[in-house]
Design a protein around this motif. Structure first.
Motif, PDB file in Angstrom:
ATOM      1  N   ASP A  74       8.803   3.357  -2.994  1.00  0.00           N
ATOM      2  CA  ASP A  74       9.276   2.233  -2.177  1.00  0.00           C
ATOM      3  C   ASP A  74      10.483   1.531  -2.803  1.00  0.00           C
ATOM      4  OD1 ASP A  74       7.553   1.479  -4.190  1.00  0.00           O
ATOM      5  OD2 ASP A  74       6.219   0.301  -2.907  1.00  0.00           O
ATOM      6  N   GLY A  99       3.186   3.711  -3.540  1.00  0.00           N
ATOM      7  CA  GLY A  99       3.880   3.235  -2.347  1.00  0.00           C
ATOM      8  C   GLY A  99       4.956   4.190  -1.854  1.00  0.00           C
ATOM      9  N   ASP A 155       6.691   2.706  -9.144  1.00  0.00           N
ATOM     10  CA  ASP A 155       6.651   2.011  -7.853  1.00  0.00           C
ATOM     11  C   ASP A 155       7.497   0.739  -7.964  1.00  0.00           C
ATOM     12  OD1 ASP A 155       4.569   1.909  -5.261  1.00  0.00           O
ATOM     13  OD2 ASP A 155       5.249  -0.079  -5.897  1.00  0.00           O
ATOM     14  N   VAL A 156       8.042   0.273  -6.852  1.00  0.00           N
ATOM     15  CA  VAL A 156       8.917  -0.901  -6.906  1.00  0.00           C
ATOM     16  C   VAL A 156       8.136  -2.202  -7.149  1.00  0.00           C
ATOM     17  CG1 VAL A 156       8.971  -1.611  -4.469  1.00  0.00           C
ATOM     18  CG2 VAL A 156      11.053  -1.799  -5.861  1.00  0.00           C
ATOM     19  N   HIS A 157       6.810  -2.123  -7.032  1.00  0.00           N
ATOM     20  CA  HIS A 157       5.954  -3.282  -7.312  1.00  0.00           C
ATOM     21  C   HIS A 157       5.265  -3.101  -8.672  1.00  0.00           C
ATOM     22  CE1 HIS A 157       6.133  -2.976  -2.842  1.00  0.00           C
ATOM     23  NE2 HIS A 157       6.312  -4.284  -2.943  1.00  0.00           N
ATOM     24  N   HIS A 210      -2.603   1.144  -7.444  1.00  0.00           N
ATOM     25  CA  HIS A 210      -2.197   0.457  -8.680  1.00  0.00           C
ATOM     26  C   HIS A 210      -2.302  -1.063  -8.657  1.00  0.00           C
ATOM     27  CE1 HIS A 210       2.403  -0.230  -7.883  1.00  0.00           C
ATOM     28  NE2 HIS A 210       1.710  -0.336  -6.762  1.00  0.00           N
ATOM     29  N   TYR A 223       7.200   3.647   2.044  1.00  0.00           N
ATOM     30  CA  TYR A 223       6.816   3.282   3.411  1.00  0.00           C
ATOM     31  C   TYR A 223       7.829   3.699   4.468  1.00  0.00           C
ATOM     32  CZ  TYR A 223       3.462   0.892   0.578  1.00  0.00           C
ATOM     33  OH  TYR A 223       2.478   0.655  -0.356  1.00  0.00           O
TER      34      TYR A 223
HETATM   35 ZN   LIG Z   1       4.851  -0.559  -4.023  1.00  0.00          ZN
END
Ligand SMILES: [Zn+2]
Length: 307
Positions: free
Chosen positions: A246, A288, A165-167, A127, A290
């Motif tokens: 994540d 993500g 996703d956290v980003h 992404h 991790y």
């Molecule tokens: Zn991420």
């Protein structure tokens, strides 16, 4: 009713260094939890196939795709840096082609088979990859390749892409910013890499920046308020999900405090929306996540939500 899971052994061929967080063991962690989950009777596992150059050209500039092919190393010792975070080694191109191809397999599956939901357990993630550049561990934008394949090959007019996703999904936003066939919804920690998405102005992009320390109930409230009415109004023919885990409390990549229950919840809510608008059709692709243990548990929780 079953969920089809696409993956491929070649997705483990991409290894940057022994200590890189975006590592082959992530997929092993997902697989281990799937085996332990008791979901085996409702899961169909299939091997992904590779994306073609033409599939990639729908989402990326021809020059960028050809550049990635040209730079792909063959010597196991070689490391080619596409951006400060994104490295190609000898197995990277093959892994990336299977990752992008899995989304195409997933679209064919939910459009043609009895299984209306598919999940792609693949890497590298996608992404952050923009139309013309690799970024943030991502070579090809897997979810964009899948969405554009669906729009091109099937009678699909509108797609909602949900990215939790956290980003921020900056690459997906870049590819679809001028394309009103796609409603793009991204929630993310801000400030945090890649520090984009807070000043986007578009009627079909709904970004939700949240501060570090965000709790599950706060994230759920924002998503319920901002995304769900917009998805209802957009009435997508398909829901695609950039499923990054994540944001979990135990994942040190960021500082969200989400738990398995939150991933179960978003899966369940998106399934309801897919049932209303999309004949239940929904494809999710791994982004993500991790921390091995929370990644595996969260994927299982999400899959239970979309069942
Ligand atoms: Zn991420």
């Amino acid at each position: 009713m079953s969920i089809t899971i696409f993956s491929h052994a070649a997705c483990a061929l991409h290894r940057v260094t022994e200590v890189h967080p975006e590592c082959p063991e992530r997929l092993g962690a997902v697989n281990d939890q799937l085996i332990r989950s008791g979901l085996e009777y409702v899961i169909t596992q299939k091997d992904a196939t590779q994306a073609s150059k033409n599939d990639l050209y729908r989402a990326h500039d021809v020059a960028y795709v050809n550049d990635v092919y040209a730079k792909a190393p063959t010597d196991p010792e070689d490391h080619v840096w596409l951006d400060p975070d994104t490295v190609m080694t000898a197995g990277t191109l093959e892994a990336a082609l299977f990752a992008a191809g899995s989304g195409i397999n997933g679209i064919d599956e939910i459009m043609q088979s009895a299984n209306q939901r598919a999940f792609c357990a693949v890497r590298p993630p996608g992404h952050h990859a923009t139309r013309s550049a690799a970024m943030g561990f991502c070579v090809f934008n897997n979810i964009a390749v899948a969405a554009l394949y669906a729009l091109h090959e099937y009678d699909i007019q509108r797609i909602a892409i949900i990215d939790f996703d956290v980003h921020h999904g900056n690459g997906t936003e870049d590819i679809f910013l001028q394309d009103d066939r796609v409603l793009f919804c991204s929630s993310f920690q801000h400030p945090l890499y890649p520090n984009t998405g807070t000043d986007t102005i578009s009627p079909h992009v709904i970004n939700i920046p949240m501060p570090a320390g965000c709790e599950g109930f706060e994230w759920q409230a924002a998503v319920r308020e901002r995304w769900f009415p917009a998805i209802d109004a957009f009435a997508p023919d398909l829901i695609l999900v950039s499923a990054g885990f994540d944001g979990h409390l135990e994942d040190d990549m960021a500082q969200f405090n989400l738990r398995e229950d939150d991933y179960f919840w978003i899966g369940k809510e998106l399934k309801k929306l897919a049932d209303v608008h999309c004949q239940g059709r929904m494809l999710a692709m791994l982004e993500g996540g991790y921390d091995f243990s929370s990644l595996g548990r969260s994927v299982v929780a999400f899959l239970k939500g979309i069942l």
